[in-house]
Design an enzyme around this catalytic site. Structure first.
Site, PDB file in Angstrom:
ATOM      1  N   SER A   1      42.624  37.904  34.510  1.00  0.00           N
ATOM      2  CA  SER A   1      43.998  37.932  35.013  1.00  0.00           C
ATOM      3  C   SER A   1      44.059  37.070  36.264  1.00  0.00           C
ATOM      4  O   SER A   1      43.038  36.812  36.918  1.00  0.00           O
ATOM      5  CB  SER A   1      44.387  39.378  35.351  1.00  0.00           C
ATOM      6  OG  SER A   1      45.591  39.423  36.090  1.00  0.00           O
TER       7      SER A   1
ATOM      8  N   TYR B   1      42.401  47.958  39.240  1.00  0.00           N
ATOM      9  CA  TYR B   1      42.703  46.947  38.223  1.00  0.00           C
ATOM     10  C   TYR B   1      42.329  45.551  38.713  1.00  0.00           C
ATOM     11  O   TYR B   1      41.645  44.785  38.016  1.00  0.00           O
ATOM     12  CB  TYR B   1      44.177  47.004  37.849  1.00  0.00           C
ATOM     13  CG  TYR B   1      44.581  45.903  36.898  1.00  0.00           C
ATOM     14  CD1 TYR B   1      44.260  45.978  35.555  1.00  0.00           C
ATOM     15  CD2 TYR B   1      45.273  44.773  37.357  1.00  0.00           C
ATOM     16  CE1 TYR B   1      44.606  44.961  34.673  1.00  0.00           C
ATOM     17  CE2 TYR B   1      45.627  43.764  36.486  1.00  0.00           C
ATOM     18  CZ  TYR B   1      45.296  43.858  35.145  1.00  0.00           C
ATOM     19  OH  TYR B   1      45.636  42.841  34.290  1.00  0.00           O
TER      20      TYR B   1
END
Length: 279
Positions: A155, A168
């Protein structure tokens, strides 16, 4: 730019039409789009996710439309030993995995101190532990054959700390670092490792992780939101070329450079401000 960092084995192309790709998290979102994209290229598929019904429906569609073999292996990668069991199931069917796509991932929005420990454990288990174990399980066979590709979905969160999504962001930083390191280790082997770094994508992930409450998606500093199909297209393209890092979206590529230009503390405060809940 980051997405042009090419693996030295990029000149040794992989014949997708004679390859089998295993894709985790294939029942929706980026994983489903990656499955469709690889099937369109002629690859046989092994689809992995918890939702067997959705996997079976996708498998039936792709068999009919793309005329490829599609195997369905339901699995919960949060479960201890799931990666080893999945590897054993693939071997039991006499299949060789030429393309490993570690796409399955979990996210959660909110202050770290308020997140349930079980939720944190699940994120680490799926985003880090399962991805690592699956890569370790399938990579040696690729190296022995002298051909293969690994695509790990990271990401743009991987490039800086992420207050309000601390775990995360940290797991995705691990995925990026891990992928780049292993890519270097396998140089010259005929195998390459690619980290795909999308920003927010039009999938159900935002609702599940509560990311829609963040100004990252709705405020003036919002990131570029791409479709899952566009991210999959860029990811498969970069993987087949042997690129080590693919950042999807031009504006997202620019934003990944900010941590190099700003002091770490300033960048962290900026992310915290952008991530904050709207009142």
């Amino acid at each position: 730019m980051l997405d042009r960092m090419t693996h030295p084995d990029a000149s040794r192309p992989l014949n997708v039409r004679t390859s089998t790709a295993l894709i985790t998290g294939a029942s929706s979102g980026i994983g489903e789009s990656l499955a469709r994209r690889l099937a369109a290229h002629g690859a046989d598929l092994i689809l992995v996710a918890r939702n067997e019904a959705r996997l079976s429906a996708l498998a039936a569609e792709l068999r009919g439309r793309c005329h490829v073999q599609v195997h369905v292996l339901p699995a919960d990668l949060n479960r201890p030993g799931a990666a080893a069991d999945l590897h054993a199931a693939v071997q039991a069917r006499g299949l060789n995995v030429d393309i490993l796509v570690n796409n399955a991932g979990l996210g959660s929005y909110g202050e770290f101190r308020t997140q349930p420990p079980a939720e944190i454990d699940r994120m680490i288990a799926v985003n880090v532990s399962a991805l690592t174990a699956l890569t370790r399980a399938f990579l040696p066979d690729m190296l022995a054959r002298g051909r293969g590709r690994v695509l790990n979905v990271a990401s743009t969160a991987a490039f800086q700390p992420g207050p309000m999504m601390a775990v995360y962001y940290a797991t995705k930083a691990y995925v990026l670092s891990f992928s780049e390191a292993v890519a270097e280790e396998v140089t010259g082997s005929g195998v390459s490792v690619t980290a795909l770094c999308p920003g927010p994508v039009q999938t159900g992930f935002q609702a599940v992780s509560q990311l829609h409450e963040s100004d990252l998606l709705s405020g003036p500093a919002r990131l570029t939101i791409l479709s899952a199909d566009e991210v999959a297209r860029l990811g498969v393209q970069g993987m087949l070329r042997g690129q080590r890092v693919v950042v999807a979206g031009r504006l997202n590529r620019v934003q990944t450079l900010l941590p190099r230009l700003l002091p770490r503390a300033v960048m962290t405060r900026l992310i915290a401000r952008v991530q904050a809940r709207r009142h």
